[in-house]
Design a protein around this motif. Structure first.
Motif, PDB file in Angstrom:
ATOM      1  N   LYS A 160       0.910  -1.005  -0.046  1.00 24.64           N
ATOM      2  CA  LYS A 160      -0.193   0.121  -0.156  1.00 24.64           C
ATOM      3  C   LYS A 160       0.914   1.315  -0.009  1.00 24.64           C
ATOM      4  O   LYS A 160       1.949   1.302   0.683  1.00 24.64           O
ATOM      5  CB  LYS A 160      -0.804   0.013   1.228  1.00 24.64           C
ATOM      6  CG  LYS A 160      -1.963   1.015   1.210  1.00 24.64           C
ATOM      7  CD  LYS A 160      -2.773   0.855   2.346  1.00 24.64           C
ATOM      8  CE  LYS A 160      -3.847   2.298   2.396  1.00 24.64           C
ATOM      9  NZ  LYS A 160      -4.802   2.291   3.652  1.00 24.64           N
ATOM     10  N   GLY A 161       0.824   2.134  -0.857  1.00 25.95           N
ATOM     11  CA  GLY A 161       1.298   3.182  -1.021  1.00 25.95           C
ATOM     12  C   GLY A 161       2.641   3.271  -1.757  1.00 25.95           C
ATOM     13  O   GLY A 161       3.474   3.993  -1.554  1.00 25.95           O
ATOM     14  N   LYS A 162       2.992   2.133  -2.521  1.00 24.21           N
ATOM     15  CA  LYS A 162       4.090   1.893  -3.034  1.00 24.21           C
ATOM     16  C   LYS A 162       3.870   1.739  -4.567  1.00 24.21           C
ATOM     17  O   LYS A 162       3.074   1.209  -4.849  1.00 24.21           O
ATOM     18  CB  LYS A 162       4.951   0.606  -2.333  1.00 24.21           C
ATOM     19  CG  LYS A 162       5.427   1.118  -0.789  1.00 24.21           C
ATOM     20  CD  LYS A 162       6.179  -0.035  -0.495  1.00 24.21           C
ATOM     21  CE  LYS A 162       6.409   0.228   1.123  1.00 24.21           C
ATOM     22  NZ  LYS A 162       7.653  -0.883   1.709  1.00 24.21           N
ATOM     23  N   LEU A 163       4.931   1.883  -5.350  1.00 22.28           N
ATOM     24  CA  LEU A 163       5.055   1.722  -6.843  1.00 22.28           C
ATOM     25  C   LEU A 163       5.948   0.867  -7.077  1.00 22.28           C
ATOM     26  O   LEU A 163       7.224   0.838  -6.713  1.00 22.28           O
ATOM     27  CB  LEU A 163       5.160   3.024  -7.518  1.00 22.28           C
ATOM     28  CG  LEU A 163       3.957   4.132  -7.229  1.00 22.28           C
ATOM     29  CD1 LEU A 163       4.374   5.435  -7.827  1.00 22.28           C
ATOM     30  CD2 LEU A 163       2.471   3.530  -7.417  1.00 22.28           C
ATOM     31  N   THR A 164       5.795   0.112  -8.155  1.00 21.71           N
ATOM     32  CA  THR A 164       7.081  -0.703  -8.804  1.00 21.71           C
ATOM     33  C   THR A 164       7.839   0.297  -9.441  1.00 21.71           C
ATOM     34  O   THR A 164       7.541   1.419  -9.717  1.00 21.71           O
ATOM     35  CB  THR A 164       6.449  -1.536  -9.727  1.00 21.71           C
ATOM     36  OG1 THR A 164       5.741  -1.043 -10.827  1.00 21.71           O
ATOM     37  CG2 THR A 164       5.372  -2.670  -9.168  1.00 21.71           C
ATOM     38  N   THR A 165       8.784  -0.205  -9.893  1.00 23.51           N
ATOM     39  CA  THR A 165      10.054   0.595 -10.520  1.00 23.51           C
ATOM     40  C   THR A 165       9.476   1.396 -11.652  1.00 23.51           C
ATOM     41  O   THR A 165       9.664   2.390 -11.857  1.00 23.51           O
ATOM     42  CB  THR A 165      11.528  -0.095 -10.729  1.00 23.51           C
ATOM     43  OG1 THR A 165      11.803  -0.774  -9.488  1.00 23.51           O
ATOM     44  CG2 THR A 165      12.503   0.832 -11.315  1.00 23.51           C
ATOM     45  N   SER A 166       8.767   0.420 -12.647  1.00 20.56           N
ATOM     46  CA  SER A 166       8.398   0.765 -13.967  1.00 20.56           C
ATOM     47  C   SER A 166       7.221   2.030 -13.839  1.00 20.56           C
ATOM     48  O   SER A 166       7.418   2.845 -14.461  1.00 20.56           O
ATOM     49  CB  SER A 166       7.786  -0.465 -14.655  1.00 20.56           C
ATOM     50  OG  SER A 166       6.987  -0.829 -14.238  1.00 20.56           O
ATOM     51  N   LYS A 167       6.260   1.704 -12.641  1.00 25.66           N
ATOM     52  CA  LYS A 167       5.313   2.821 -12.461  1.00 25.66           C
ATOM     53  C   LYS A 167       6.030   4.052 -11.867  1.00 25.66           C
ATOM     54  O   LYS A 167       5.399   5.322 -12.314  1.00 25.66           O
ATOM     55  CB  LYS A 167       4.323   2.091 -11.463  1.00 25.66           C
ATOM     56  CG  LYS A 167       3.566   1.120 -12.185  1.00 25.66           C
ATOM     57  CD  LYS A 167       2.295   0.570 -11.263  1.00 25.66           C
ATOM     58  CE  LYS A 167       1.579  -0.449 -12.159  1.00 25.66           C
ATOM     59  NZ  LYS A 167       0.482  -1.105 -11.380  1.00 25.66           N
ATOM     60  N   LEU A 168       6.866   3.981 -10.725  1.00 29.03           N
ATOM     61  CA  LEU A 168       7.390   5.010 -10.358  1.00 29.03           C
ATOM     62  C   LEU A 168       8.290   5.808 -11.603  1.00 29.03           C
ATOM     63  O   LEU A 168       8.182   7.033 -11.617  1.00 29.03           O
ATOM     64  CB  LEU A 168       8.597   4.836  -9.225  1.00 29.03           C
ATOM     65  CG  LEU A 168       9.158   5.730  -8.644  1.00 29.03           C
ATOM     66  CD1 LEU A 168       8.249   6.949  -8.130  1.00 29.03           C
ATOM     67  CD2 LEU A 168      10.416   5.391  -7.499  1.00 29.03           C
ATOM     68  N   ALA A 169       9.040   5.139 -12.383  1.00 30.57           N
ATOM     69  CA  ALA A 169       9.684   5.819 -13.544  1.00 30.57           C
ATOM     70  C   ALA A 169       8.507   6.471 -14.404  1.00 30.57           C
ATOM     71  O   ALA A 169       8.978   7.635 -14.831  1.00 30.57           O
ATOM     72  CB  ALA A 169      10.237   4.838 -14.310  1.00 30.57           C
ATOM     73  N   LYS A 170       7.396   6.088 -14.649  1.00 26.21           N
ATOM     74  CA  LYS A 170       6.672   6.636 -15.447  1.00 26.21           C
ATOM     75  C   LYS A 170       6.012   8.042 -14.710  1.00 26.21           C
ATOM     76  O   LYS A 170       5.885   8.941 -15.377  1.00 26.21           O
ATOM     77  CB  LYS A 170       5.349   5.686 -15.690  1.00 26.21           C
ATOM     78  CG  LYS A 170       4.177   6.147 -16.486  1.00 26.21           C
ATOM     79  CD  LYS A 170       3.199   5.175 -16.866  1.00 26.21           C
ATOM     80  CE  LYS A 170       2.147   5.756 -17.918  1.00 26.21           C
ATOM     81  NZ  LYS A 170       1.073   4.733 -18.133  1.00 26.21           N
ATOM     82  N   LYS A 171       5.911   7.761 -13.354  1.00 27.51           N
ATOM     83  CA  LYS A 171       5.202   8.822 -12.917  1.00 27.51           C
ATOM     84  C   LYS A 171       6.494  10.045 -12.503  1.00 27.51           C
ATOM     85  O   LYS A 171       6.065  11.154 -12.692  1.00 27.51           O
ATOM     86  CB  LYS A 171       5.004   8.616 -11.537  1.00 27.51           C
ATOM     87  CG  LYS A 171       4.646   9.850 -10.300  1.00 27.51           C
ATOM     88  CD  LYS A 171       4.391   9.278  -8.749  1.00 27.51           C
ATOM     89  CE  LYS A 171       4.162  10.151  -7.802  1.00 27.51           C
ATOM     90  NZ  LYS A 171       3.780   9.812  -6.640  1.00 27.51           N
ATOM     91  N   LEU A 172       7.623   9.889 -12.623  1.00 24.86           N
ATOM     92  CA  LEU A 172       8.841  10.920 -12.470  1.00 24.86           C
ATOM     93  C   LEU A 172       9.243  11.273 -14.309  1.00 24.86           C
ATOM     94  O   LEU A 172       9.901  12.045 -14.368  1.00 24.86           O
ATOM     95  CB  LEU A 172       9.988  10.149 -12.083  1.00 24.86           C
ATOM     96  CG  LEU A 172       9.966  10.035 -10.561  1.00 24.86           C
ATOM     97  CD1 LEU A 172      11.083   9.259  -9.927  1.00 24.86           C
ATOM     98  CD2 LEU A 172       9.286  11.140  -9.757  1.00 24.86           C
ATOM     99  N   GLY A 173       8.489  10.652 -15.086  1.00 26.66           N
ATOM    100  CA  GLY A 173       8.780  11.059 -16.572  1.00 26.66           C
ATOM    101  C   GLY A 173      10.012  10.404 -17.017  1.00 26.66           C
ATOM    102  O   GLY A 173      10.809  10.938 -17.922  1.00 26.66           O
ATOM    103  N   LYS A 174      10.569   9.256 -16.443  1.00 26.81           N
ATOM    104  CA  LYS A 174      11.664   8.584 -16.683  1.00 26.81           C
ATOM    105  C   LYS A 174      11.369   7.194 -17.282  1.00 26.81           C
ATOM    106  O   LYS A 174      10.361   6.767 -17.262  1.00 26.81           O
ATOM    107  CB  LYS A 174      12.734   8.697 -15.700  1.00 26.81           C
ATOM    108  CG  LYS A 174      13.081   9.802 -15.061  1.00 26.81           C
ATOM    109  CD  LYS A 174      14.020   9.609 -13.811  1.00 26.81           C
ATOM    110  CE  LYS A 174      14.627  10.851 -13.418  1.00 26.81           C
ATOM    111  NZ  LYS A 174      15.479  11.543 -14.128  1.00 26.81           N
TER     112      LYS A 174
END
Length: 228
Positions: A160-174
């Motif tokens: 809960k409240g955590k993202l996979t690396t790929s989803k975090l990358a998408k959120k950060l525009g990377k």
């Protein structure tokens, strides 16, 4: 009534078979090597949350293609030793053919195939479907990196409240690779050859390493994680 397919017809009906899959799609091919068009169609199936199973005998994907495939949550891959069959199915259509899923085969080779429908060729369609299921059962579900997927005794992890690396990358525009490199530079991950491990700094940040899951191992990060 079953229909004979030449090279161009096989390509056409294979695309239609993938595009029209509503609930499930099975792709059995000795070589895990995908044309750009097949990748595009599979991405669309993943967006629609269609259950896709790919069974292969040998992977010829490039590293960036492996990352691409591992980020498609609804596509599962299985390794089958000594696989030579080429069979593609959805709920209504089945193609048994000499055609592989990669571009050279689709453009340069002379191929043949047979198209069957569940409505008009029910008996032979079901025989092909049951054989495809048997091949899936004797296959080993894996990530393309050939890490075994252990579906038993999966650890319960609070995501809960955590993202996979790929989803975090998408959120950060990377891209995923860019984010991984940035996390290595920050000391949250450490490289060992072609692998990365979570460091104490990464754990202090709130990251976790999910070692066993349906989709193999991966990292999860706090959704408010930033690299400033």
């Amino acid at each position: 009534m079953a229909k004979f397919l030449n090279t161009s017809a096989t390509n056409y009906f294979l695309e239609e078979l993938i595009k029209n899959a509503r609930d499930r799609l099975i792709l059995i091919s000795p070589f895990l090597k995908l044309s750009d068009r097949i990748k595009e169609l599979l991405e669309d199936k993943n967006r629609l949350k269609i259950d896709v199973r790919i069974v292969y005998g040998k992977s010829e994907l490039l590293p960036e293609e492996i990352n691409w495939l591992n980020n498609l949550s609804y596509i599962r891959t299985s390794f089958c030793k000594n696989l030579h069959a080429k069979c593609y199915l959805n709920e209504e259509l089945c193609i048994v053919t000499s055609l592989n899923l990669y571009e050279f085969s689709q453009i340069n080779n002379n191929e043949m195939g047979v198209l069957m429908t569940r409505t008009e060729d029910n008996e032979i369609f079901m025989e092909a479907y049951e054989e495809a299921q048997r091949i899936i059962r004797i296959s080993e579900e894996v990530r393309v990196s050939l890490e075994r997927v252990d579906q038993k005794n999966e650890p319960e992890e609070n995501t809960k409240g955590k993202l996979t690396t790929s989803k975090l990358a998408k959120k950060l525009g990377k891209s995923t690779d860019e984010l991984l490199e940035a996390l290595v530079q920050k000391g949250h991950l450490k490289r060992y050859g072609d692998k990365v491990e979570l460091t104490d700094s990464g754990k202090a940040l709130g990251a976790s390493h999910i070692k066993k899951s349906r989709f193999g191992s991966y990292f999860i990060w706090p959704e408010d994680c930033h690299l400033d």
